[in-house]
Design a protein around this motif. Structure first.
Motif, short mmCIF file in Angstrom:
data_model
loop_
_atom_site.label_atom_id
_atom_site.label_comp_id
_atom_site.label_asym_id
_atom_site.label_seq_id
_atom_site.Cartn_x
_atom_site.Cartn_y
_atom_site.Cartn_z
N THR A 267 0.93 -1.36 0.27
CA THR A 267 -0.04 -0.39 0.52
C THR A 267 0.61 0.85 0.01
OG1 THR A 267 -1.63 -0.98 0.74
CG2 THR A 267 -1.79 1.28 1.75
N TRP A 270 1.84 1.89 -3.26
CA TRP A 270 1.00 2.33 -4.44
C TRP A 270 0.44 3.45 -3.80
CZ3 TRP A 270 -0.69 0.53 -8.83
CH2 TRP A 270 -0.85 -0.81 -8.80
N ILE A 271 0.74 4.08 -2.22
CA ILE A 271 1.17 5.70 -2.42
C ILE A 271 1.97 6.20 -2.89
CG2 ILE A 271 0.87 6.68 -0.94
CD1 ILE A 271 -0.50 5.32 0.90
N GLN A 274 0.68 6.10 -6.91
CA GLN A 274 -1.03 6.42 -7.60
C GLN A 274 -0.51 8.64 -7.04
OE1 GLN A 274 -3.50 5.30 -7.80
NE2 GLN A 274 -5.02 7.28 -8.00
N THR A 277 0.90 8.99 -10.36
CA THR A 277 -0.32 8.64 -11.29
C THR A 277 -0.86 10.85 -11.17
OG1 THR A 277 -1.24 7.60 -10.25
CG2 THR A 277 0.40 6.59 -11.92
N SER A 278 -1.40 10.47 -10.30
CA SER A 278 -2.92 11.49 -9.70
C SER A 278 -2.68 12.75 -11.03
CB SER A 278 -3.36 11.76 -8.70
OG SER A 278 -3.88 10.51 -8.03
#
Length: 564
Positions: A267, A270-271, A274, A277-278
């Motif tokens: 996680t 992934w953060i 993220q 990518t955001s």
């Protein structure tokens, strides 16, 4: 083998020979067809941008006839897109399942042959733990994701080549002035997209770097948890009888807590991805309009060309961003490939460890002799520690021998005779052409019909049902005759005593010349153990019988002891 240094070479040696296998012509035809369909997809994507340009030009010119013409063309694009996409999916999935099938068969044949699936359990578990998960899940990911990633990379390279030409033409020449210095730049939109993508890829790689190790840890923990669940299911009766549920629950929860820890690690990775990518997606949406709009405002390009340049810019950035967009999938794919390679390496190591070139092993040979012969045999463990004395003996056909074994090495001797325990020294000669049969403490009863389970490993067609029923009556299990065609999990349904009676039935059906009994009658009442031994001796009068038992009541059946 160092997978990290030679990763792609090692993977292609393992899996790449699929394209040179016996169906290579069909495989190459499917591969070439997939490439052609991918090229057609790119051609269609290029044509769509041209269609968009024509449509917006017609809108800018307020031409209803132009809009209607583009609507008709849209129908043709719609039909072509569906046709190409459907054909591409069919060919891609055929190639995918073919590769997975070939690699699965290759790994299973190496893992299952000659008891390797059993012998490998004695090696360090770090390189080959959970072979079920590696064969079922990791091979699937290794093949599916390899094709998906290869296709997307090829698609992006084609897209980069196609749309860079469009973007170059639309960009024209822009002059940047710095004081008295003027610098003309051709294709400025191309250079902006390249610079933007390179910066984004470097930042994305750095942000996503922890994902590889986090994914590997997560997959390993998940596989361990599944293995523990299967282990409990396979031993549920024993656990229930001794009320071991509390211990097993804690073991499962500890295993699941390890998943939670790896989940938290993943996680966190992934953060990071993220966050990148955001922001990346927002910037990629706005940037092409902002950098292309000055030429539209200056009247150098039409509205349709502006829309086409925006789409070409986005396609080009998307192609250049392939490493960033596929970082997580690459990490998952590489982890699965390394797990498959780890299993194959462990099997290769085992093969080398017990190869005939290695003199530190027990050699088992079929010879033109009438007796089972042990010549200077000594049992050792994997580290070379001595487990037994050096012994020489000969067991004649029809002889009944019990093993005298204070150190509990009898089971290892049986494994050595079967070729499953090569660690040690000396030579075992087995009479050539004579069948052997091993009776473990609990016979393996597959979850098929009881008829199938009794006949295993031969098919039930090898025996007549009347013969099976006769043997069941002989061992006192007539009540099971009515269940012969019933399918059930017999290892859970039948008692230990019933299973051992079925082990005797199986031996009687297979009629071996050499019978090895490893505590296979110890659950029976003393009188029944002796009765079963006498039945085996009567039905198999010429069979040599070698037994490991802890029951003193049947000692009179044996003619002598073998000390090891």
């Amino acid at each position: 083998m160092n997978h990290k240094k030679n990763f792609f070479i090692t993977f292609m040696k393992l899996a790449g020979s699929y394209w040179t296998s016996k169906n290579s012509l069909i495989i190459w035809a499917e591969t070439v067809l997939l490439i052609v369909l991918t090229v057609m997809q790119i051609k269609l994507a290029v044509y769509i941008t041209q269609w968009n340009a024509a449509l917006f030009d017609a809108i800018e010119q307020r031409s209803m006839a132009g809009v209607k013409a583009q609507a008709v063309i849209l129908i043709l694009i719609f039909i072509g897109s569906i046709t190409i996409a459907t054909a591409h999916l069919i060919v891609k999935r055929r190639l995918l399942i073919g590769w997975r099938t070939w690699l699965t068969e290759k790994v299973i044949s190496k893992w299952i042959q000659q008891g390797r699936h059993y012998q490998i359990t004695f090696l360090s578990p770090s390189d080959h733990d959970n072979p079920d998960g590696r064969i079922a899940e990791d091979i699937r990911i290794a093949t599916e994701d390899a094709i998906a990633l290869s296709h997307s990379l090829f698609y992006c390279l084609l897209m980069l080549a196609s749309f860079s030409q469009i973007l170059w033409g639309i960009s024209g020449k822009v002059v940047f002035e710095f004081g008295n210095v003027s610098i003309p730049v051709m294709g400025y939109l191309v250079w902006i997209s390249i610079s933007y993508s390179i910066c984004a890829s470097i930042l994305g790689w750095w942000m996503g770097k922890p994902m590889t190790s986090a994914t590997h840890t997560r997959q390993t923990r998940e596989a361990d948890f599944r293995h523990n669940l299967i282990d409990i299911q396979n031993n549920s009766q024993a656990i229930a009888l001794i009320r071991g549920e509390t211990n097993e629950q804690e073991r499962l929860l500890d295993s699941f807590r390890a998943i939670i820890g790896s989940y938290a690690e993943q996680t966190s990775a992934w953060i990071r991805i993220q966050l990148f990518t955001s922001g990346y997606s927002v910037a990629s949406m706005a940037l092409p309009i902002l950098v292309a709009s000055p030429r539209y405002i200056a009247g150098a390009i039409s509205l349709g060309m502006l829309i086409q340049s925006v789409q070409a810019f986005q396609h080009m950035v998307s192609a250049l961003s392939w490493p960033v967009d596929n970082m997580a999938q690459i990490a998952k794919w590489r982890t699965s490939v390394e797990r498959v390679l780890g299993l194959m390496d462990a099997l290769d190591h085992l093969e080398h460890d017990i190869s005939p070139l290695n003199s530190r092993q027990i050699r088992v040979n079929e010879a033109n002799v009438s007796a089972l012969t042990f010549n200077n045999v000594r049992l050792e463990d994997l580290k070379g520690e001595k487990l037994s004395i050096v012994f020489n003996d000969e067991i004649k056909a029809g002889e009944h021998v019990v093993i005298s074994d204070q150190a509990n090495n009898g089971p290892k001797l049986f494994k050595a005779i079967a070729g499953l325990w090569p660690w040690g020294s000396g030579q075992i000669e087995v009479p050539s052409g004579q069948s052997t049969f091993f009776m473990p403490s609990k016979p393996y009863l597959p979850a098929k019909s009881l008829f199938d389970a009794i006949c295993y490993p031969k098919p039930k067609a090898a025996f007549d049902q009347a013969e099976v029923e006769e043997k069941l009556e002989q061992v006192g299990q007539k009540a099971l005759i009515n269940q012969l065609n019933q399918v059930d999990a017999w290892e859970d349904v039948l008692s230990n005593e019933q299973q051992q009676y079925l082990g005797v039935v199986r031996a009687l059906l297979h009629r071996p010349q050499w019978l090895f009994i490893q505590e296979a009658l110890d659950s029976l009442p003393p009188n029944d153990e002796e009765k079963m031994l006498k039945l085996l001796a009567h039905e198999l009068p010429h069979a040599g019988i070698l037994t490991i038992t802890h029951q003193p009541s049947a000692q009179a059946f044996y003619q002598r002891k073998l000390k090891i």
